[in-house]
Motif scaffolding. Structure first.
Motif, PDB file in Angstrom:
ATOM      1  N   ASP A 175       0.857  -1.194   0.000  1.00 18.41           N
ATOM      2  CA  ASP A 175       0.000   0.000   0.000  1.00 18.41           C
ATOM      3  C   ASP A 175       0.892   1.243   0.000  1.00 18.41           C
ATOM      4  O   ASP A 175       1.368   1.671   1.044  1.00 18.41           O
ATOM      5  CB  ASP A 175      -0.927  -0.015   1.219  1.00 18.41           C
ATOM      6  CG  ASP A 175      -1.885   1.170   1.227  1.00 18.41           C
ATOM      7  OD1 ASP A 175      -2.055   1.808   0.162  1.00 18.41           O
ATOM      8  OD2 ASP A 175      -2.468   1.456   2.296  1.00 18.41           O
ATOM      9  N   HIS A 176       1.122   1.778  -1.201  1.00 21.11           N
ATOM     10  CA  HIS A 176       1.976   2.968  -1.327  1.00 21.11           C
ATOM     11  C   HIS A 176       1.598   3.698  -2.615  1.00 21.11           C
ATOM     12  O   HIS A 176       1.275   3.053  -3.632  1.00 21.11           O
ATOM     13  CB  HIS A 176       3.456   2.565  -1.370  1.00 21.11           C
ATOM     14  CG  HIS A 176       4.401   3.712  -1.256  1.00 21.11           C
ATOM     15  ND1 HIS A 176       4.838   4.429  -2.349  1.00 21.11           N
ATOM     16  CD2 HIS A 176       4.998   4.274  -0.166  1.00 21.11           C
ATOM     17  CE1 HIS A 176       5.658   5.378  -1.949  1.00 21.11           C
ATOM     18  NE2 HIS A 176       5.766   5.313  -0.621  1.00 21.11           N
ATOM     19  N   PRO A 177       1.632   5.033  -2.617  1.00 20.25           N
ATOM     20  CA  PRO A 177       1.233   5.791  -3.811  1.00 20.25           C
ATOM     21  C   PRO A 177       2.128   5.552  -5.018  1.00 20.25           C
ATOM     22  O   PRO A 177       1.724   5.874  -6.149  1.00 20.25           O
ATOM     23  CB  PRO A 177       1.307   7.257  -3.347  1.00 20.25           C
ATOM     24  CG  PRO A 177       2.139   7.248  -2.110  1.00 20.25           C
ATOM     25  CD  PRO A 177       1.913   5.924  -1.472  1.00 20.25           C
ATOM     26  N   ASN A 178       3.325   5.009  -4.816  1.00 15.13           N
ATOM     27  CA  ASN A 178       4.223   4.745  -5.939  1.00 15.13           C
ATOM     28  C   ASN A 178       4.359   3.257  -6.243  1.00 15.13           C
ATOM     29  O   ASN A 178       5.341   2.812  -6.837  1.00 15.13           O
ATOM     30  CB  ASN A 178       5.595   5.360  -5.678  1.00 15.13           C
ATOM     31  CG  ASN A 178       5.552   6.863  -5.565  1.00 15.13           C
ATOM     32  OD1 ASN A 178       5.903   7.425  -4.523  1.00 15.13           O
ATOM     33  ND2 ASN A 178       5.074   7.535  -6.599  1.00 15.13           N
ATOM     34  N   VAL A 179       3.343   2.480  -5.835  1.00 17.37           N
ATOM     35  CA  VAL A 179       3.255   1.058  -6.164  1.00 17.37           C
ATOM     36  C   VAL A 179       1.852   0.797  -6.687  1.00 17.37           C
ATOM     37  O   VAL A 179       0.868   1.226  -6.063  1.00 17.37           O
ATOM     38  CB  VAL A 179       3.538   0.179  -4.929  1.00 17.37           C
ATOM     39  CG1 VAL A 179       3.336  -1.308  -5.268  1.00 17.37           C
ATOM     40  CG2 VAL A 179       4.950   0.414  -4.412  1.00 17.37           C
ATOM     41  N   THR A 180       1.738   0.122  -7.819  1.00 16.60           N
ATOM     42  CA  THR A 180       0.416  -0.140  -8.386  1.00 16.60           C
ATOM     43  C   THR A 180      -0.458  -0.911  -7.400  1.00 16.60           C
ATOM     44  O   THR A 180      -0.004  -1.841  -6.741  1.00 16.60           O
ATOM     45  CB  THR A 180       0.529  -0.945  -9.698  1.00 16.60           C
ATOM     46  OG1 THR A 180       1.387  -2.066  -9.496  1.00 16.60           O
ATOM     47  CG2 THR A 180       1.067  -0.097 -10.817  1.00 16.60           C
TER      48      THR A 180
ATOM     49  N   LEU B 233       5.072   2.298 -14.408  1.00 14.09           N
ATOM     50  CA  LEU B 233       3.893   2.808 -15.102  1.00 14.09           C
ATOM     51  C   LEU B 233       3.591   4.239 -14.682  1.00 14.09           C
ATOM     52  O   LEU B 233       3.910   4.653 -13.566  1.00 14.09           O
ATOM     53  CB  LEU B 233       2.684   1.922 -14.811  1.00 14.09           C
ATOM     54  CG  LEU B 233       2.807   0.447 -15.228  1.00 14.09           C
ATOM     55  CD1 LEU B 233       1.580  -0.330 -14.791  1.00 14.09           C
ATOM     56  CD2 LEU B 233       3.021   0.318 -16.727  1.00 14.09           C
ATOM     57  N   LEU B 234       2.942   4.986 -15.585  1.00 17.14           N
ATOM     58  CA  LEU B 234       2.604   6.386 -15.330  1.00 17.14           C
ATOM     59  C   LEU B 234       1.094   6.566 -15.402  1.00 17.14           C
ATOM     60  O   LEU B 234       0.427   5.954 -16.253  1.00 17.14           O
ATOM     61  CB  LEU B 234       3.272   7.302 -16.356  1.00 17.14           C
ATOM     62  CG  LEU B 234       4.796   7.188 -16.504  1.00 17.14           C
ATOM     63  CD1 LEU B 234       5.279   8.094 -17.638  1.00 17.14           C
ATOM     64  CD2 LEU B 234       5.489   7.547 -15.205  1.00 17.14           C
TER      65      LEU B 234
ATOM     66  N   VAL C 176      -3.595 -11.849 -12.429  1.00 17.82           N
ATOM     67  CA  VAL C 176      -3.501 -10.829 -11.392  1.00 17.82           C
ATOM     68  C   VAL C 176      -4.194  -9.580 -11.918  1.00 17.82           C
ATOM     69  O   VAL C 176      -3.938  -9.153 -13.055  1.00 17.82           O
ATOM     70  CB  VAL C 176      -2.032 -10.503 -11.043  1.00 17.82           C
ATOM     71  CG1 VAL C 176      -1.969  -9.403  -9.994  1.00 17.82           C
ATOM     72  CG2 VAL C 176      -1.317 -11.742 -10.547  1.00 17.82           C
ATOM     73  N   VAL C 177      -5.067  -8.994 -11.118  1.00 19.42           N
ATOM     74  CA  VAL C 177      -5.823  -7.804 -11.511  1.00 19.42           C
ATOM     75  C   VAL C 177      -5.346  -6.624 -10.671  1.00 19.42           C
ATOM     76  O   VAL C 177      -5.378  -6.689  -9.435  1.00 19.42           O
ATOM     77  CB  VAL C 177      -7.336  -8.025 -11.326  1.00 19.42           C
ATOM     78  CG1 VAL C 177      -8.120  -6.793 -11.768  1.00 19.42           C
ATOM     79  CG2 VAL C 177      -7.799  -9.261 -12.101  1.00 19.42           C
ATOM     80  N   VAL C 178      -4.884  -5.558 -11.344  1.00 17.43           N
ATOM     81  CA  VAL C 178      -4.386  -4.366 -10.649  1.00 17.43           C
ATOM     82  C   VAL C 178      -4.996  -3.126 -11.282  1.00 17.43           C
ATOM     83  O   VAL C 178      -5.616  -3.203 -12.350  1.00 17.43           O
ATOM     84  CB  VAL C 178      -2.835  -4.283 -10.705  1.00 17.43           C
ATOM     85  CG1 VAL C 178      -2.200  -5.466 -10.017  1.00 17.43           C
ATOM     86  CG2 VAL C 178      -2.358  -4.178 -12.153  1.00 17.43           C
ATOM     87  N   GLU C 179      -4.807  -2.002 -10.638  1.00 15.43           N
ATOM     88  CA  GLU C 179      -5.328  -0.753 -11.192  1.00 15.43           C
ATOM     89  C   GLU C 179      -4.713  -0.481 -12.563  1.00 15.43           C
ATOM     90  O   GLU C 179      -3.552  -0.817 -12.821  1.00 15.43           O
ATOM     91  CB  GLU C 179      -5.024   0.411 -10.247  1.00 15.43           C
ATOM     92  CG  GLU C 179      -3.537   0.724 -10.089  1.00 15.43           C
ATOM     93  CD  GLU C 179      -3.272   1.984  -9.288  1.00 15.43           C
ATOM     94  OE1 GLU C 179      -4.030   2.967  -9.443  1.00 15.43           O
ATOM     95  OE2 GLU C 179      -2.308   1.989  -8.492  1.00 15.43           O
ATOM     96  N   PHE C 180      -5.493   0.132 -13.442  1.00 14.72           N
ATOM     97  CA  PHE C 180      -4.991   0.465 -14.774  1.00 14.72           C
ATOM     98  C   PHE C 180      -4.462   1.896 -14.773  1.00 14.72           C
ATOM     99  O   PHE C 180      -5.114   2.814 -14.266  1.00 14.72           O
ATOM    100  CB  PHE C 180      -6.098   0.332 -15.820  1.00 14.72           C
ATOM    101  CG  PHE C 180      -5.653   0.700 -17.207  1.00 14.72           C
ATOM    102  CD1 PHE C 180      -4.925  -0.195 -17.968  1.00 14.72           C
ATOM    103  CD2 PHE C 180      -5.940   1.953 -17.737  1.00 14.72           C
ATOM    104  CE1 PHE C 180      -4.500   0.126 -19.246  1.00 14.72           C
ATOM    105  CE2 PHE C 180      -5.518   2.292 -19.009  1.00 14.72           C
ATOM    106  CZ  PHE C 180      -4.798   1.367 -19.766  1.00 14.72           C
TER     107      PHE C 180
ATOM    108  N   ALA D 171       5.502  -1.531 -10.982  1.00 14.94           N
ATOM    109  CA  ALA D 171       4.625  -2.641 -11.355  1.00 14.94           C
ATOM    110  C   ALA D 171       5.443  -3.901 -11.561  1.00 14.94           C
ATOM    111  O   ALA D 171       6.668  -3.894 -11.492  1.00 14.94           O
ATOM    112  CB  ALA D 171       3.845  -2.296 -12.627  1.00 14.94           C
ATOM    113  N   ASP D 172       4.742  -4.981 -11.823  1.00 18.10           N
ATOM    114  CA  ASP D 172       5.295  -6.283 -12.190  1.00 18.10           C
ATOM    115  C   ASP D 172       6.198  -6.868 -11.107  1.00 18.10           C
ATOM    116  O   ASP D 172       7.396  -6.616 -11.059  1.00 18.10           O
ATOM    117  CB  ASP D 172       6.056  -6.217 -13.512  1.00 18.10           C
ATOM    118  CG  ASP D 172       6.087  -7.573 -14.200  1.00 18.10           C
ATOM    119  OD1 ASP D 172       6.044  -8.592 -13.491  1.00 18.10           O
ATOM    120  OD2 ASP D 172       6.142  -7.612 -15.433  1.00 18.10           O
ATOM    121  N   PHE D 173       5.596  -7.677 -10.261  1.00 16.22           N
ATOM    122  CA  PHE D 173       6.337  -8.339  -9.187  1.00 16.22           C
ATOM    123  C   PHE D 173       6.537  -9.824  -9.479  1.00 16.22           C
ATOM    124  O   PHE D 173       6.589 -10.659  -8.580  1.00 16.22           O
ATOM    125  CB  PHE D 173       5.601  -8.150  -7.856  1.00 16.22           C
ATOM    126  CG  PHE D 173       5.585  -6.725  -7.397  1.00 16.22           C
ATOM    127  CD1 PHE D 173       6.583  -6.241  -6.571  1.00 16.22           C
ATOM    128  CD2 PHE D 173       4.598  -5.850  -7.826  1.00 16.22           C
ATOM    129  CE1 PHE D 173       6.578  -4.911  -6.161  1.00 16.22           C
ATOM    130  CE2 PHE D 173       4.587  -4.522  -7.421  1.00 16.22           C
ATOM    131  CZ  PHE D 173       5.588  -4.055  -6.586  1.00 16.22           C
TER     132      PHE D 173
END
Length: 398
Positions: free
Chosen positions: A152-157, A247-248, A190-194, A257-259
């Motif tokens: 949970d961080h603003p610079n992690v998707t 990602l931007l 895996v579903v993440v924010e776009f 992204a991409d772990f």
């Protein structure tokens, strides 16, 4: 009893022909009587005769393994309890392909009304993997989800959810006329924010000629360094830090992204070895197969920082073999342009130091970047402005 027209002889001849027709005539040979009775395409199994020496037992073993693998997969899907992070496939709509990479294929879609990116793990055709291989793939998948879902961080998707294995997902075909394709029953996603801004790599490529303003370079570098600092505080080593994995959003905020190859940092560095990552960004100790720790991410960040400033690829003219050898044995690093402010150049050099122990921690990198003055310019000079001694002008670049 006498039969008319020599009936006794004809009956004997027919009986002989019937006996002859019942003899084995190659694999699956059949009697004329049965063939006539059933007709083409109506051959019953009880009428078929097989030669044991012509049965391909190896092929049967392969088919049996595929069948058992499919049955095992279906049983796992129906019997195992659902994880808290598992999505409802009925709420997921996959719209179109975004990118295809080493660890899977990324689509854009919606989940429960939210714009999302859907990463599908490419495991090949259903039934091709053995039970042991499937178990290993599932363990790897659960590792990635375990890393991602707690962050949970603003610079992690942001993690939305995942599917541990389902055949209910509808994937758009490459040819729109073909509608949807079906997934193997073991398929995971895996579903993440776009993030609509695309990758950092694409952003740098678009600006390869005009370059980025110095303020933008530092802003992107701070976003990445803060995200990595957070990961390291969670004992997570990303292991594949590169522009392609950043990602931007529409406001040019950067998120990691991409772990797919990330892992929890081992207590003993000797437990973390092996070449994992992308060659141009890999630290010397990783390239050389030596033990490593989170400082391999710091090295990769230094290469990313150079790439962001220059809007160029490191070692573009060298082969993979040349890069690997030179980085480890000759201390090869990207050439820092003369127009690069010393404050930023020093951060690059510190991050890609050969000795991991001399590289700063990412929280220290954040402080170094925050201290850089961007009010007087200092960005990379655009290609169409490189004349004379502009590198020594008071305002160096945008």
């Amino acid at each position: 009893m006498d039969l008319p027209n020599g009936g006794s002889g004809e009956m004997s001849q027919k009986q002989d022909e019937s006996k002859e027709g019942s003899k084995l005539k190659g694999t699956g040979g059949m009697s004329n009587r049965n063939l006539a009775a059933n007709g083409p395409g109506n051959i019953s199994c009880k009428d078929m005769i097989f030669r044991a020496d012509q049965i391909d037992l190896k092929s049967l073993d392969v088919q049996l393994e595929k069948h058992l693998s499919r049955v095992w997969s279906r049983n796992v899907e129906t019997q195992r309890p659902k994880e808290a992070w598992e999505i409802d496939p009925l709420k997921l709509q996959i719209r179109y392909l975004v990118a295809q990479g080493t660890y899977g294929t990324v689509y854009r879609g919606t989940y429960d009304g939210q714009d999302v990116a859907v990463k599908l793990l490419d495991w090949g055709d259903d039934g091709m993997a053995t039970v042991a291989e499937t178990a290993a793939l599932r363990a790897s998948f659960k590792q990635e989800v375990a890393v991602w879902q707690k962050l949970d961080h603003p610079n992690v998707t942001s993690f939305v959810g995942a599917s541990m294995g389902t055949s209910n997902l509808k994937i758009p075909s490459k040819n729109p006329a073909e509608g949807f394709t079906t997934l193997p029953s073991r398929a995971c996603c895996v579903v993440v924010e776009f993030l609509a801004g695309g990758t950092l790599k694409n952003h740098l490529f678009k600006n390869r000629k005009r370059k980025l303003p110095f303020k933008v370079v530092i802003q992107l570098a701070l976003d990445l360094s803060r995200g990595l600092s957070y990961l390291h505080s969670q004992k997570i080593v990303h292991r594949d830090v590169k522009a392609e994995n950043m990602l931007l959003d529409t406001s040019r905020n950067l998120k990691i992204a991409d772990f797919g190859v990330a892992r929890v940092e081992a207590q003993n560095p000797k437990d973390m070895t092996g070449e994992t990552g992308t060659l141009n960004y890999m630290a010397p100790e990783v390239l050389d197969g030596k033990p490593y720790n989170r400082k391999c991410d710091v090295y990769s960040f230094g290469i990313c920082l150079w790439e962001t400033y220059c809007c160029d690829l490191p070692y573009a003219d060298l082969s993979f073999a040349e890069i690997s050898s030179a980085v480890v044995r000759q201390n090869l690093r990207p050439e820092i342009p003369r127009c690069c402010p010393s404050s930023l150049a020093n951060v690059m050099r510190k991050c890609w130091d050969t000795n991991p122990d001399r590289r700063p921690d990412m929280d220290e990198v954040v402080k170094l970047l925050e201290a850089i003055d961007t009010s007087k310019g200092g960005g990379m000079i655009p290609e169409d402005q490189v004349t004379g001694c502009l590198c020594f002008a008071p305002v160096r670049g945008p």
